[in-house]
Design a protein around this motif. Structure first.
Motif, PDB file in Angstrom:
ATOM      1  N   PRO A 188     -10.427 -32.225  58.137  1.00 35.52           N
ATOM      2  CA  PRO A 188      -9.706 -31.077  58.696  1.00 35.52           C
ATOM      3  C   PRO A 188     -10.181 -29.777  58.060  1.00 35.52           C
ATOM      4  N   ASP A 189      -9.922 -28.675  58.735  1.00 37.05           N
ATOM      5  CA  ASP A 189     -10.286 -27.362  58.195  1.00 37.05           C
ATOM      6  C   ASP A 189      -9.279 -26.904  57.151  1.00 37.05           C
ATOM      7  N   ILE A 190      -8.033 -27.339  57.287  1.00 35.57           N
ATOM      8  CA  ILE A 190      -6.978 -27.006  56.323  1.00 35.57           C
ATOM      9  C   ILE A 190      -6.102 -28.238  56.119  1.00 35.57           C
ATOM     10  N   ILE A 191      -5.662 -28.457  54.873  1.00 37.10           N
ATOM     11  CA  ILE A 191      -4.624 -29.441  54.597  1.00 37.10           C
ATOM     12  C   ILE A 191      -3.464 -28.707  53.934  1.00 37.10           C
ATOM     13  N   HIS A 192      -2.322 -28.693  54.605  1.00 37.65           N
ATOM     14  CA  HIS A 192      -1.113 -28.104  54.039  1.00 37.65           C
ATOM     15  C   HIS A 192      -0.361 -29.216  53.307  1.00 37.65           C
ATOM     16  N   SER A 193      -0.282 -29.120  52.003  1.00 36.91           N
ATOM     17  CA  SER A 193       0.353 -30.162  51.214  1.00 36.91           C
ATOM     18  C   SER A 193       1.713 -29.685  50.714  1.00 36.91           C
ATOM     19  N   PHE A 194       2.760 -30.470  51.000  1.00 35.60           N
ATOM     20  CA  PHE A 194       4.119 -30.086  50.658  1.00 35.60           C
ATOM     21  C   PHE A 194       4.799 -31.171  49.839  1.00 35.60           C
ATOM     22  N   ASP A 195       5.772 -30.740  49.040  1.00 34.76           N
ATOM     23  CA  ASP A 195       6.665 -31.666  48.361  1.00 34.76           C
ATOM     24  C   ASP A 195       7.764 -32.058  49.352  1.00 34.76           C
ATOM     25  N   LEU A 196       8.189 -33.304  49.332  1.00 30.39           N
ATOM     26  CA  LEU A 196       9.206 -33.768  50.274  1.00 30.39           C
ATOM     27  C   LEU A 196      10.516 -33.009  50.078  1.00 30.39           C
ATOM     28  N   ILE A 197      11.101 -32.558  51.191  1.00 36.24           N
ATOM     29  CA  ILE A 197      12.401 -31.904  51.186  1.00 36.24           C
ATOM     30  C   ILE A 197      13.403 -32.840  51.852  1.00 36.24           C
ATOM     31  N   TYR A 198      14.539 -33.085  51.190  1.00 35.96           N
ATOM     32  CA  TYR A 198      15.598 -33.929  51.759  1.00 35.96           C
ATOM     33  C   TYR A 198      16.594 -33.045  52.501  1.00 35.96           C
ATOM     34  N   PHE A 199      16.856 -33.379  53.764  1.00 40.37           N
ATOM     35  CA  PHE A 199      17.844 -32.644  54.547  1.00 40.37           C
ATOM     36  C   PHE A 199      19.147 -33.443  54.606  1.00 40.37           C
ATOM     37  N   PRO A 200      20.287 -32.743  54.721  1.00 39.96           N
ATOM     38  CA  PRO A 200      21.591 -33.426  54.682  1.00 39.96           C
ATOM     39  C   PRO A 200      21.739 -34.499  55.761  1.00 39.96           C
ATOM     40  N   LYS A 201      22.335 -35.624  55.344  1.00 40.18           N
ATOM     41  CA  LYS A 201      22.740 -36.710  56.241  1.00 40.18           C
ATOM     42  C   LYS A 201      21.593 -37.251  57.086  1.00 40.18           C
ATOM     43  N   THR A 202      20.444 -37.400  56.469  1.00 37.78           N
ATOM     44  CA  THR A 202      19.297 -37.994  57.142  1.00 37.78           C
ATOM     45  C   THR A 202      18.963 -39.341  56.511  1.00 37.78           C
ATOM     46  N   GLU A 203      18.266 -40.177  57.263  1.00 34.58           N
ATOM     47  CA  GLU A 203      17.880 -41.496  56.776  1.00 34.58           C
ATOM     48  C   GLU A 203      16.977 -41.404  55.549  1.00 34.58           C
ATOM     49  N   MET A 204      16.234 -40.303  55.427  1.00 33.01           N
ATOM     50  CA  MET A 204      15.322 -40.148  54.293  1.00 33.01           C
ATOM     51  C   MET A 204      16.075 -40.166  52.961  1.00 33.01           C
ATOM     52  N   ILE A 205      17.318 -39.714  52.963  1.00 33.83           N
ATOM     53  CA  ILE A 205      18.115 -39.761  51.734  1.00 33.83           C
ATOM     54  C   ILE A 205      18.333 -41.208  51.304  1.00 33.83           C
ATOM     55  N   ASN A 206      18.653 -42.084  52.257  1.00 31.28           N
ATOM     56  CA  ASN A 206      18.827 -43.504  51.940  1.00 31.28           C
ATOM     57  C   ASN A 206      17.531 -44.117  51.429  1.00 31.28           C
ATOM     58  N   GLN A 207      16.412 -43.705  52.026  1.00 34.39           N
ATOM     59  CA  GLN A 207      15.112 -44.197  51.572  1.00 34.39           C
ATOM     60  C   GLN A 207      14.850 -43.753  50.133  1.00 34.39           C
ATOM     61  N   GLY A 208      15.208 -42.510  49.835  1.00 41.39           N
ATOM     62  CA  GLY A 208      15.010 -41.997  48.478  1.00 41.39           C
ATOM     63  C   GLY A 208      15.823 -42.756  47.451  1.00 41.39           C
ATOM     64  N   ILE A 209      17.066 -43.132  47.822  1.00 38.57           N
ATOM     65  CA  ILE A 209      17.918 -43.899  46.920  1.00 38.57           C
ATOM     66  C   ILE A 209      17.331 -45.301  46.707  1.00 38.57           C
ATOM     67  N   LYS A 210      16.912 -45.956  47.783  1.00 36.46           N
ATOM     68  CA  LYS A 210      16.336 -47.300  47.688  1.00 36.46           C
ATOM     69  C   LYS A 210      15.082 -47.308  46.817  1.00 36.46           C
ATOM     70  N   ALA A 211      14.286 -46.228  46.918  1.00 37.90           N
ATOM     71  CA  ALA A 211      13.038 -46.159  46.159  1.00 37.90           C
ATOM     72  C   ALA A 211      13.261 -45.730  44.715  1.00 37.90           C
ATOM     73  N   GLY A 212      14.497 -45.385  44.371  1.00 38.41           N
ATOM     74  CA  GLY A 212      14.794 -44.943  43.009  1.00 38.41           C
ATOM     75  C   GLY A 212      14.387 -43.509  42.738  1.00 38.41           C
ATOM     76  N   MET A 213      14.183 -42.733  43.801  1.00 39.06           N
ATOM     77  CA  MET A 213      13.769 -41.341  43.632  1.00 39.06           C
ATOM     78  C   MET A 213      14.945 -40.373  43.694  1.00 39.06           C
ATOM     79  N   LEU A 214      16.097 -40.849  44.202  1.00 39.46           N
ATOM     80  CA  LEU A 214      17.306 -40.035  44.282  1.00 39.46           C
ATOM     81  C   LEU A 214      18.470 -40.802  43.684  1.00 39.46           C
ATOM     82  N   GLU A 215      19.291 -40.118  42.921  1.00 39.08           N
ATOM     83  CA  GLU A 215      20.534 -40.709  42.440  1.00 39.08           C
ATOM     84  C   GLU A 215      21.629 -40.428  43.463  1.00 39.08           C
ATOM     85  N   ALA A 216      22.652 -41.270  43.465  1.00 37.12           N
ATOM     86  CA  ALA A 216      23.745 -41.130  44.431  1.00 37.12           C
ATOM     87  C   ALA A 216      24.408 -39.756  44.336  1.00 37.12           C
TER      88      ALA A 216
END
Length: 326
Positions: free
Chosen positions: A206-234
């Motif tokens: 690619p001509d550009i790669i935009h690299s971002f840190d993951l942002i968790y949005f309220p009440k999304t499935e990604m929050i559950n994934q983060g907890i399962k992976a040990g990356m987020l505390e309850a």
């Protein structure tokens, strides 16, 4: 006076989270459905519109067509004398029949280079030809990860790497530049899947790669994934779900984890020949060296790449807007 933002979003908690983030520097207005959004956009003439796709009464695509008329584009060109147009709707080429009408009109009546967001499923040969004929300079693709496993199982994105190969080949053949979005610190991402991403991006070039840190949005499935992976505390998840966490894709000088480790390599990958990138990926010595460099080098790489692609003005605009969040 603060500039204004119109949020057209039927999910109340999402609109509230967006308002919380933006209200410090913008006057924020909210429309709960598509029809009201068109009415408020015509009345308020906001500086920015944040538009959902799935809306009651009128879809986001219909709203977008109604408020982004040809007359408005001509007025913008006449009044502000822009040199470049950025279309920010998520799937600019989704409606092929509309785009077949838009492309020749834009080329004749507007005639400015532009960039847009699209998706591999809406970049067939005909669409790519229309992009070229209408003056598209850059197509932004939200890949997020080069690992099909991470995309499918964690990000719930079903598209395959072969689809990206075919779409980007079409763009390259016509001389249209493209960028990829990459997210780091995704739950269950490992050094192996990150390496898989690096190798795939090195293949696509690619001509550009935009690299971002993951942002968790309220009440999304990604929050559950983060907890399962040990990356987020309850407790942190509850904090996010109540809208008490201000997340933003900023310059991230203080970011840790995989972003701190890999952001520079992902960002600067387009600057180096494929053979050099391959050697770096497979060399722990070089990887450790890049990890130790100050995060300011990510900014330097972004600046060089944007200038090379012809979008240097975007770098300075983003820098100015995001400085507030440091």
């Amino acid at each position: 006076m603060k500039k204004s933002v119109l949020i057209i979003e039927d999910e109340k908690h999402i609109a509230e989270a967006q308002s919380l983030i933006l209200s410090e520097i913008y006057r924020v207005h909210h429309a709960p459905d598509g029809a009201k959004g068109v009415e408020m956009a015509n009345k308020l003439k906001p500086d920015v519109v944040i538009l959902d796709i799935m809306l009651p009464k009128m879809s986001g695509y219909e709203v977008c067509r109604k408020i982004r008329s040809n007359a408005e584009l001509k007025d913008i060109k006449s009044r502000y004398k822009p040199k470049y147009i950025i279309f920010m709707d998520d799937l600019f080429t989704f409606d092929k029949e509309w785009f077949k009408e838009f492309a020749p009109m834009y080329a004749i009546e507007i005639g400015l280079p532009y960039s847009c967001l699209s998706h591999t499923k809406f970049l067939d040969n005909e669409v790519c030809e229309l992009l070229k004929q209408s003056g598209c300079n850059l197509v932004l693709l939200g890949l997020q990860s080069g690992s099909e496993h991470i995309r499918r199982e964690v990000l719930k994105r079903p598209e395959t790497n072969d689809e990206y190969r075919k779409a980007t080949r079409r763009l390259k053949k016509l001389g249209i530049k493209f960028s990829l979005d990459n997210i780091l610190n995704i739950p269950f991402d490992t050094e192996n899947t990150i390496k898989e991403s690096l190798e795939f991006y090195n293949e696509l070039r690619p001509d550009i790669i935009h690299s971002f840190d993951l942002i968790y949005f309220p009440k999304t499935e990604m929050i559950n994934q983060g907890i399962k992976a040990g990356m987020l505390e309850a407790q942190a998840a509850d904090f996010i779900n109540r809208g008490l966490f201000k997340g933003y894709m900023n310059l991230q000088f203080s970011s840790l984890g995989n972003f701190r480790k890999y952001a520079l390599l992902f960002t600067s990958l387009p600057l180096f020949p494929p053979s050099i990138v391959k050697k770096i990926i497979n060399s722990p010595k070089w990887m450790n060296f890049l990890e130790r460099l100050p995060m300011i080098f990510v900014l330097i790489a972004k600046f060089i790449i944007n200038v090379r692609v012809g979008t240097g003005f975007i770098f300075f605009t983003v820098l100015r807007n995001e400085w507030f969040y440091l």
